[in-house]
Each structure stands twice: as C-alpha cells, then as structure tokens.
Motif scaffolding. Sequence first.
Motif, mmCIF file in Angstrom:
data_model
loop_
_atom_site.group_PDB
_atom_site.id
_atom_site.type_symbol
_atom_site.label_atom_id
_atom_site.label_comp_id
_atom_site.label_asym_id
_atom_site.label_seq_id
_atom_site.Cartn_x
_atom_site.Cartn_y
_atom_site.Cartn_z
ATOM 1 N N GLN A 299 -11.110 22.747 10.395
ATOM 2 C CA GLN A 299 -10.885 21.861 11.542
ATOM 3 C C GLN A 299 -11.302 20.416 11.245
ATOM 4 N N PRO A 300 -10.800 19.808 10.162
ATOM 5 C CA PRO A 300 -11.241 18.449 9.831
ATOM 6 C C PRO A 300 -10.443 17.404 10.614
ATOM 7 N N ARG A 301 -10.959 16.208 10.567
ATOM 8 C CA ARG A 301 -10.157 15.045 10.940
ATOM 9 C C ARG A 301 -9.756 14.337 9.646
ATOM 10 N N TYR A 302 -8.751 13.490 9.714
ATOM 11 C CA TYR A 302 -8.186 12.916 8.495
ATOM 12 C C TYR A 302 -8.348 11.405 8.465
ATOM 13 N N GLU A 303 -8.693 10.903 7.286
ATOM 14 C CA GLU A 303 -8.732 9.466 7.051
ATOM 15 C C GLU A 303 -7.839 9.166 5.856
ATOM 16 N N THR A 304 -6.959 8.207 6.023
ATOM 17 C CA THR A 304 -5.963 7.906 5.001
ATOM 18 C C THR A 304 -6.593 7.211 3.799
ATOM 19 N N LEU A 305 -6.214 7.656 2.609
ATOM 20 C CA LEU A 305 -6.600 7.010 1.358
ATOM 21 C C LEU A 305 -5.347 6.412 0.723
ATOM 22 N N SER A 306 -5.425 5.159 0.300
ATOM 23 C CA SER A 306 -4.224 4.436 -0.138
ATOM 24 C C SER A 306 -4.391 3.850 -1.528
ATOM 25 N N LEU A 307 -3.261 3.627 -2.164
ATOM 26 C CA LEU A 307 -3.190 2.820 -3.369
ATOM 27 C C LEU A 307 -2.792 1.412 -2.940
ATOM 28 N N LEU A 308 -3.608 0.419 -3.258
ATOM 29 C CA LEU A 308 -3.359 -0.975 -2.888
ATOM 30 C C LEU A 308 -2.973 -1.742 -4.145
ATOM 31 N N PHE A 309 -1.869 -2.501 -4.089
ATOM 32 C CA PHE A 309 -1.367 -3.201 -5.271
ATOM 33 C C PHE A 309 -0.618 -4.458 -4.840
ATOM 34 N N ARG A 310 -0.357 -5.325 -5.833
ATOM 35 C CA ARG A 310 0.243 -6.620 -5.511
ATOM 36 C C ARG A 310 1.689 -6.487 -5.056
ATOM 37 N N ASP A 311 2.528 -5.870 -5.910
ATOM 38 C CA ASP A 311 3.938 -5.702 -5.560
ATOM 39 C C ASP A 311 4.523 -4.579 -6.390
ATOM 40 N N GLU A 312 5.777 -4.230 -6.092
ATOM 41 C CA GLU A 312 6.414 -3.075 -6.746
ATOM 42 C C GLU A 312 6.564 -3.255 -8.245
ATOM 43 N N ALA B 32 8.094 3.493 -7.784
ATOM 44 C CA ALA B 32 6.852 4.266 -7.923
ATOM 45 C C ALA B 32 7.122 5.659 -8.473
ATOM 46 N N ALA B 33 8.142 5.798 -9.317
ATOM 47 C CA ALA B 33 8.520 7.126 -9.816
ATOM 48 C C ALA B 33 7.387 7.797 -10.577
ATOM 49 N N THR B 34 6.656 7.021 -11.389
ATOM 50 C CA THR B 34 5.567 7.614 -12.164
ATOM 51 C C THR B 34 4.442 8.098 -11.253
ATOM 52 N N ILE B 35 4.118 7.289 -10.234
ATOM 53 C CA ILE B 35 3.069 7.691 -9.295
ATOM 54 C C ILE B 35 3.511 8.900 -8.493
ATOM 55 N N SER B 36 4.783 8.938 -8.114
ATOM 56 C CA SER B 36 5.308 10.095 -7.382
ATOM 57 C C SER B 36 5.215 11.355 -8.229
ATOM 58 N N ALA C 170 -6.763 15.559 -0.587
ATOM 59 C CA ALA C 170 -5.736 16.423 -1.171
ATOM 60 C C ALA C 170 -4.519 15.582 -1.507
ATOM 61 N N PRO C 171 -3.991 15.639 -2.752
ATOM 62 C CA PRO C 171 -2.797 14.867 -3.093
ATOM 63 C C PRO C 171 -1.637 15.237 -2.176
ATOM 64 N N LEU C 172 -0.886 14.228 -1.795
ATOM 65 C CA LEU C 172 0.212 14.443 -0.855
ATOM 66 C C LEU C 172 1.538 14.082 -1.505
ATOM 67 N N ALA C 173 2.592 14.718 -1.043
ATOM 68 C CA ALA C 173 3.939 14.428 -1.540
ATOM 69 C C ALA C 173 4.630 13.526 -0.531
ATOM 70 N N HIS C 174 4.483 12.228 -0.698
ATOM 71 C CA HIS C 174 5.083 11.263 0.212
ATOM 72 C C HIS C 174 6.420 10.786 -0.352
ATOM 73 N N SER D 17 0.844 -1.202 0.000
ATOM 74 C CA SER D 17 0.000 0.000 0.000
ATOM 75 C C SER D 17 0.871 1.241 0.000
ATOM 76 N N LEU D 18 0.395 2.276 -0.679
ATOM 77 C CA LEU D 18 1.021 3.593 -0.678
ATOM 78 C C LEU D 18 -0.042 4.623 -0.316
ATOM 79 N N VAL D 19 0.256 5.508 0.594
ATOM 80 C CA VAL D 19 -0.676 6.573 0.933
ATOM 81 C C VAL D 19 -0.660 7.605 -0.194
ATOM 82 N N VAL D 20 -1.829 7.883 -0.770
ATOM 83 C CA VAL D 20 -1.896 8.823 -1.889
ATOM 84 C C VAL D 20 -2.600 10.121 -1.523
#
Length: 699
Positions: free
Chosen positions: A649-662, A618-622, A608-612, A452-455
């Motif tokens: 004043q929001p609270r945050y819930e993580t949104l992820s990209l889920l995938f098999r492997d790199e 994952a260069a293309t996704i980055s 909001a897109p994040l810079a992780h 998983s990657l946080v997006v």
Amino acid sequence: MTDSAAEAPVTAPRRRGGRLLAVLRRIPATLSVVAVLLIAGILTGALWTPLADGPLWDVFAFGLPALQDGRWWTPITGSLLVSHPALYPVTIAGLAGVAFVEFRRGGRAALAYLVGGQLFAVLGASLLLWLGSLAPAWAWAAEQSALLDVAPEGGIFAGIAAAVGLFAAPWRSRAWLVLLVFVTTGVLLWGGLSQLEHALGVFLVLAVDRSLRVQRVSVGEQRFVAFVWLVALTAIDVITEFVPTDGPFGPSVPDGTVWDAAVNVIVIVLIANGLRRARRWAWVVAIVLAAANALVALLGLTLLITEAWSGVPLFDTSPSGDVAVGLMWGLLLIYLILVRRAFRWRRRGHLGPVPAPTVLDVVETLERDGGGTLSWMSTWEGNLYMRTTTGIVAYQRRAGAAIALGDPLGPEAGRADSAREFITAAEHAGLVPCFFSAGDATRAAVPAQWRSLVVADDTIVDLPGLAFTGKRWSDVRTSINRAGREEMTFRLTRLADEPFHIRSQLHAISEMWVGDRGLPEMRFTLGTLEEAADPHVRIALAISAHGDVDGFLSWLPIFGTGGRMRGWTLDLMRRREGGFGPVMEYLIGMSAAAFRDEGAEIMSLSGAPLAHEYPAEAATISALSDWLSDILEPVYGFQSLHRFKEKFQPRYETLSLLFRDEGDLARIGVGLTRAFLPDASLRQFAGAGLELLRGAGRD
C-alpha cells in the motif's frame, strides 16, 4: 508419555530413509553400473585379488599394446574392472558425479558422459602415446605406451566434470578451478597413464559442455578465482622445489631452499592479495610474471621436443618442473587477460574545486542536512563528488556524460545553486550534464528549458500507525502467519555482526543469482553485498528452522536533519532457490513493523523501472528501461515488480531523468548503460539482447 511423543524419535529416521529411497529411485543407471562393476569383480576374482597378478590382465586390460595386438574388446572389458580390491570403494565413490548428473538430467545423459568420456579417454590416451612414442628419445611416452590399465577412471572424471557443470554459481567456477588444477597438475608433474585418462575425460566435457564461462560470473568472483589460482600455483611451485616429479617432460631433481621458497611465497601472496582487492598494479605484475613463466615454459618445451626427436641431449638437468609449472602459468595468463575488466583503471577526473569531497564528507553532509530515499547510494564506489557553494553533487563520468545520481546533497534551499554549478562545471569540462532519478524538487531547480523523462516511481510506505489489517494486507499477513507455523526466524542486523556461516550463505545466494546470468552484477542504483557491508546499512534475514538463510534484504539509511534517522530504503533482495515461498513479503512486512516500532517515518521500496512512451531520440534509454524491467522480475520471482510492491500500500513519488535537450539523449543512454553495467563487455551486452551504440564500448 503420549503416543505421538513415543513415535517422534522414529519419525526422523524414517523420513531420512524415505528420502534416501527417493534419491536411489532416481539413479537406476548409476546403481546398475555399480552392480556391473561388482559382478565383474566377482566373476574375475578382482574383488579380492589384484587383477595384475593373474592371467586375465593381458586378456582384459586396455592400452596401446592391447590395441596393437588386436584385442579390440579391451576398452570395454577393462572399463568394467578395477586393478586392486582396495580401489573398489574409491571407484564406486567416484561414481557420485555420474549419480548427480543422472539425478539432475536423467540416466541417458549420465551414461553418455560416463561411456563417452571413458572411450574418449582410453582411445585418446592410446593415440597420444602412440604419437609420442614415435619420438626417438621421449622416455616418458615410450614407458607409458607399453603399459596396460583397467577401471572406468576417464568416464568417472568426465562424470565429475559434468556434475561440476551443473553446480550453481559461484561453486561452479570454483569447482572447475579445483578440478582443472588437479588433473593438469597430475598429468604434467606426476603423469602416468591413469592421470592422462583423467585429464582427457575432464577436457572432453570442458570442450563439449561449455558450462565454464569465466566472464559470466560476478567481478568479485573473477577476482577471487584469480587469487585462488595464483595461490595454488605458488603452492605447486614450492612443492616442486622440494618433491621430485616425473611427468611427460621427464624427471626433476628438487633444488629449492627454504629461503627461496619463503621469498617466493611472500611476493606471490602480496600480488594475490592485490588481485583479490582489485588492484590494477597487481594485475599488471601478475600478467608480467605469468608471461615470463609461460615464455620460459615454451622455450624449455621447444628444447625438450628438439631433444626428444633428435636424440641429442641438450640438458644436464631436465627442466621438466619449470616447463610443467610454466604451462599452468600460461593458463593463468589467458584467464587474467579474459577478466581484465575486473582490474581496470578507475578514472578520477573530478569537477569543481579541489580537493574534491570524500565519502566521509558525503556521509557528514547526509547526517547534518538529511537526504532523499536514494541519497545513501551516493556513498557507493564508482561515484565522484563535486563540492558546490551549498552542498555536494554525486555523479559518474560515463561515455562523455556527467550523470548526477539523485538530488544534490545539502540544504534544500541551496539545491538550485548546486544544480546550476554542477551543470556549468560539466559543460566547461566538455561533458553532457544530467540528473538521474531526481525528485520533483530538483526538477524545479534545473533551468526552465531543460527536459525531463520519468524513469521510475519511488514507492513510499508511511510507517506511523502501520497495521497489517484488512483485505489489502492479506498477502503480507498470510506470509507472516505461515512463517510462524514453519518456525521461520526474522532478524534485523548488520552484516559485520553476523557469524561466518551466515555471511557465507548470503554470499552463496547472491553469487547464485549473478552466476547464471549473461552479465555482471548491476551497479549505480543497484547495490551488492559490498555496499551492504557498510555499518550504516542493515540486513533483514529470514532463517529457517534448520538454520538456512532463505532470503535477505538490505536497507539503506534515510537521514533527516540533525542526524535524525527518518527511514530506510530497500536495496538488495535475494532469495534461496527452493526456500520459503513468500519470503520477500515476509521480510518486507517484518522490516516495516520493526522500523515502525523504532519510530521511523517512511520506508522506501525503491524505484521500479517503468516502461514509458519515450521519444525516438531516447531509444537507448527506452531499451535500457525495458531491459531492466525484464531482468529484475525473474530475479525476484514476481510477475511484476511494480505490482508486487503494491501489496504494501505505498504512495508514489516520481523519479525523473533531467537533461538539456533531446540531442544529449544518445550519449546519456550509453552513459547510463555503462553506469548500471560498468564491467560488462560488448559481447555480453549483445548476448543479453541489449542494443547499444558503438560508444558503449568506451568508458
């Protein structure tokens, strides 16, 4: 009556007079040109007597005969005069384009277009007519080459073209279309020396200014331009069947019948409507029709040139009308090829059992079992649907990847089964499965070995008990108070319920945002006005005291179980340039209060897109994540989209990209890029500075 009340009726006219003076102070060059024209008209008497009736015509008028006789000054003197007194108001009014350029870019730029366009038009027309007169039997060239003319019409049309280039989208492409059709029709069908000068002035600006970029407007605007262009060509074609023409290709004799015209109009209107609705068949038929007309025009033009140079008549009746209209069809053919991506085939390769679910099935599932903050996006165009044992998975096929959007739909207890069935079906179809913007529950439902990657972070505002009190809410409170002082009106509505003039403003604001960027509108998790037109979606409007829409939002429904309305998700954020400054804070704050009063539980400001820190694989996704972050911030005018949302004043819930492997990340990255920008070309990607793999060019 108080003194202030007595003075009120005088204040508005004074204000308007003050604004007019302010505008006039910014166009001194244009006013000087008007003064020179009037002074020259007084000195020569052209202001009250037709110049062609007096002896000064042969002294001051420009044209090929004047240059051949050595009157080198005529391009200057003729540009300062007008042939008939009745044309002075028209000429001065035509300088409005030059004035607009001066107002926006300054006097030097305005005079450069006026003077440069005029000299190019005068000298270019003389050169073209001289070359044309060499043909032994080209009657039009021989006739026009013997004429003289006055007036700065070439420069005026160059100024109009330059002004059009400064228009905001979508009016820029539309105005260019009108202007080009006007001058092209004029010179090809009823072309005289003046019409030739008009066209040369416009084409000069078109060549050097480069403000017309047909692939930089939204896909919807490309289709609209094709629709209008085809309708305009049909109108011109019908006119030439009943009205005689006399242009460069000779005179034409009307030979049309009402029935022929009616059939032609009906057929073309059907095709044009198909283009407007993005029907591929309409694009194919239009391409064939345009190519056939262009081919006929080229054949007729070849024979006309042969006839002109040989002096041997080849026609009993001149095909001039067909040639002229056919050449304009050729321009439409080029345009349709350039914007072909707006009419491309849509793949329908469904996974899972058939028949596949429809959008109605998705809506029914959401209303029955509820969904997450992004679930309504699964109803948008471009998504495919797979029916699972317990629910539905919305996904897109891009670059060999099956990208599921958000969480599987249906009962939460069956989410793991839905995810497992989708993964199996995608792998059997030779696709790379993944889940984009999935929540923690889906992350727990996929196989344990998945990565998983946080997006993004979904920003959630809890509405029960919401009150804009305390220092933390000062920005929102200030925007609402200021809006009250400026008599701003808030309205929570639906797009279809608004009158035409409001919907037109929303379209103009949206197109203005899209048109000045190097890429089409984004999709996938970013909607457009097409999605906002859904009756389930609500629109928040900020309307100024003058009736202008200063900004608007669209809110997507979040259903709970049993059809209960649990909350709303923010999608579109658009603002009018030069409007109410904190309009977004105002709109979101007022929407939150309205939803709270209706009993909604949550309001999502979307992810909001994040810079992780992404792995090298994952260069293309980055690159995509960084690019999305960069492009969204200037769109909304915030230093940081993420920081802006913190005002609520929001609270945050993580949104992820889920995938098999790199090993799947490269293909997924390209697929995500295509999902966000399905209509962009490789050249547009390169112009935006977004690095893509070679596979991005394939859908």
